[in-house]
Design a protein around this motif. Structure first.
Motif, mmCIF file in Angstrom:
data_model
loop_
_atom_site.group_PDB
_atom_site.id
_atom_site.type_symbol
_atom_site.label_atom_id
_atom_site.label_comp_id
_atom_site.label_asym_id
_atom_site.label_seq_id
_atom_site.Cartn_x
_atom_site.Cartn_y
_atom_site.Cartn_z
ATOM 1 N N LEU A 1 6.429 19.720 -19.337
ATOM 2 C CA LEU A 1 5.584 18.527 -19.365
ATOM 3 C C LEU A 1 6.373 17.285 -18.999
ATOM 4 N N THR A 2 7.598 17.185 -19.480
ATOM 5 C CA THR A 2 8.451 16.040 -19.154
ATOM 6 C C THR A 2 8.719 15.995 -17.662
ATOM 7 N N GLU A 3 8.998 17.148 -17.065
ATOM 8 C CA GLU A 3 9.247 17.207 -15.625
ATOM 9 C C GLU A 3 8.008 16.812 -14.831
ATOM 10 N N ILE A 4 6.842 17.282 -15.268
ATOM 11 C CA ILE A 4 5.588 16.945 -14.582
ATOM 12 C C ILE A 4 5.316 15.449 -14.684
ATOM 13 N N ARG A 5 5.489 14.889 -15.875
ATOM 14 C CA ARG A 5 5.281 13.443 -16.045
ATOM 15 C C ARG A 5 6.229 12.654 -15.163
ATOM 16 N N SER A 6 7.482 13.069 -15.132
ATOM 17 C CA SER A 6 8.479 12.377 -14.316
ATOM 18 C C SER A 6 8.102 12.428 -12.840
ATOM 19 N N LEU A 7 7.695 13.593 -12.373
ATOM 20 C CA LEU A 7 7.289 13.747 -10.980
ATOM 21 C C LEU A 7 6.074 12.873 -10.673
ATOM 22 N N ALA A 8 5.087 12.903 -11.552
ATOM 23 C CA ALA A 8 3.877 12.096 -11.350
ATOM 24 C C ALA A 8 4.214 10.609 -11.345
ATOM 25 N N ARG A 9 5.057 10.181 -12.260
ATOM 26 C CA ARG A 9 5.418 8.765 -12.344
ATOM 27 C C ARG A 9 6.205 8.300 -11.125
ATOM 28 N N SER A 10 6.910 9.203 -10.472
ATOM 29 C CA SER A 10 7.657 8.816 -9.278
ATOM 30 C C SER A 10 6.722 8.449 -8.126
ATOM 31 N N HIS A 11 5.442 8.822 -8.235
ATOM 32 C CA HIS A 11 4.455 8.505 -7.196
ATOM 33 C C HIS A 11 3.516 7.369 -7.611
ATOM 34 N N THR A 12 3.871 6.645 -8.642
ATOM 35 C CA THR A 12 2.985 5.617 -9.179
ATOM 36 C C THR A 12 2.659 4.536 -8.152
ATOM 37 N N ARG A 13 3.675 3.986 -7.493
ATOM 38 C CA ARG A 13 3.422 2.907 -6.522
ATOM 39 C C ARG A 13 2.486 3.366 -5.408
ATOM 40 N N THR A 14 2.740 4.549 -4.884
ATOM 41 C CA THR A 14 1.898 5.075 -3.814
ATOM 42 C C THR A 14 0.469 5.269 -4.307
ATOM 43 N N ALA A 15 0.315 5.829 -5.502
ATOM 44 C CA ALA A 15 -1.017 6.080 -6.053
ATOM 45 C C ALA A 15 -1.786 4.773 -6.252
ATOM 46 N N ILE A 16 -1.118 3.764 -6.771
ATOM 47 C CA ILE A 16 -1.782 2.461 -6.967
ATOM 48 C C ILE A 16 -2.175 1.865 -5.618
ATOM 49 N N ARG A 17 -1.291 1.977 -4.635
ATOM 50 C CA ARG A 17 -1.616 1.453 -3.295
ATOM 51 C C ARG A 17 -2.835 2.166 -2.709
ATOM 52 N N VAL A 18 -2.912 3.480 -2.904
ATOM 53 C CA VAL A 18 -4.071 4.236 -2.408
ATOM 54 C C VAL A 18 -5.334 3.770 -3.119
ATOM 55 N N LEU A 19 -5.262 3.625 -4.440
ATOM 56 C CA LEU A 19 -6.434 3.174 -5.204
ATOM 57 C C LEU A 19 -6.879 1.786 -4.759
ATOM 58 N N VAL A 20 -5.914 0.885 -4.546
ATOM 59 C CA VAL A 20 -6.253 -0.469 -4.087
ATOM 60 C C VAL A 20 -6.869 -0.401 -2.696
ATOM 61 N N GLY A 21 -6.322 0.458 -1.836
ATOM 62 C CA GLY A 21 -6.885 0.616 -0.495
ATOM 63 C C GLY A 21 -8.321 1.092 -0.537
ATOM 64 N N ILE A 22 -8.605 2.065 -1.396
ATOM 65 C CA ILE A 22 -9.980 2.559 -1.533
ATOM 66 C C ILE A 22 -10.883 1.470 -2.095
ATOM 67 N N MET A 23 -10.395 0.755 -3.106
ATOM 68 C CA MET A 23 -11.185 -0.293 -3.732
ATOM 69 C C MET A 23 -11.558 -1.388 -2.723
ATOM 70 N N ARG A 24 -10.640 -1.714 -1.835
ATOM 71 C CA ARG A 24 -10.863 -2.791 -0.857
ATOM 72 C C ARG A 24 -11.569 -2.320 0.409
ATOM 73 N N SER A 25 -11.638 -1.027 0.628
ATOM 74 C CA SER A 25 -12.197 -0.491 1.866
ATOM 75 C C SER A 25 -13.707 -0.653 1.910
ATOM 76 N N GLU A 26 -14.174 -1.273 2.988
ATOM 77 C CA GLU A 26 -15.618 -1.407 3.159
ATOM 78 C C GLU A 26 -16.230 -0.106 3.663
ATOM 79 N N ASP A 27 -15.373 0.818 4.153
ATOM 80 C CA ASP A 27 -15.863 2.120 4.620
ATOM 81 C C ASP A 27 -16.050 3.114 3.478
ATOM 82 N N ALA A 28 -15.398 2.863 2.338
ATOM 83 C CA ALA A 28 -15.521 3.761 1.187
ATOM 84 C C ALA A 28 -16.892 3.581 0.542
ATOM 85 N N THR A 29 -17.378 4.634 -0.074
ATOM 86 C CA THR A 29 -18.673 4.538 -0.752
ATOM 87 C C THR A 29 -18.538 3.609 -1.962
#
Length: 108
Positions: free
Chosen positions: A24-52
């Motif tokens: 679980l610690t390894e999985i959390r660490s791996l997931a947290r290493s992608h935090t910036r990318t994940a937030i950027r993707v979420l912001v991109g979807i939130m701002r996208s006028e093409d997204a539903t």
């Protein structure tokens, strides 16, 4: 060329077992290493006028949840009587000699 089918069970070589906490610690660490990318993707979807609209709202909620935490959920007094039970426990502990409802504990 003929191929023979073998009906013997296949043995999978197992690695040394690790504790679930370590995994679980390894999985959390791996997931947290992608935090910036994940937030950027979420912001991109939130701002996208093409997204539903549903995708935009979902992304916005995910961003808010990560930044501010999930909204508190109210406790409802449903069929299980949780609030009634809490009130009863309080009455017994705080006001043991109360004759309210006949549920109070009386000293002998």
């Amino acid at each position: 060329m003929k191929i023979a089918l073998v009906s013997e069970p296949v043995r999978v070589l197992s690695r040394k077992k690790t504790s679930s906490a370590r995994t679980l610690t390894e999985i959390r660490s791996l997931a947290r290493s992608h935090t910036r990318t994940a937030i950027r993707v979420l912001v991109g979807i939130m701002r996208s006028e093409d997204a539903t609209p549903a995708a935009r709202v979902s992304a916005a909620n995910a961003i808010l949840d990560r930044g501010w935490g999930k909204a508190a959920q109210p406790v409802e007094n449903g069929e299980d009587g949780v609030l009634e039970l809490i009130h009863r426990i309080e009455r017994i502990i705080v006001h043991p000699n109360s004759s309210n409802g006949g549920d109070a504990v009386h000293d002998a």
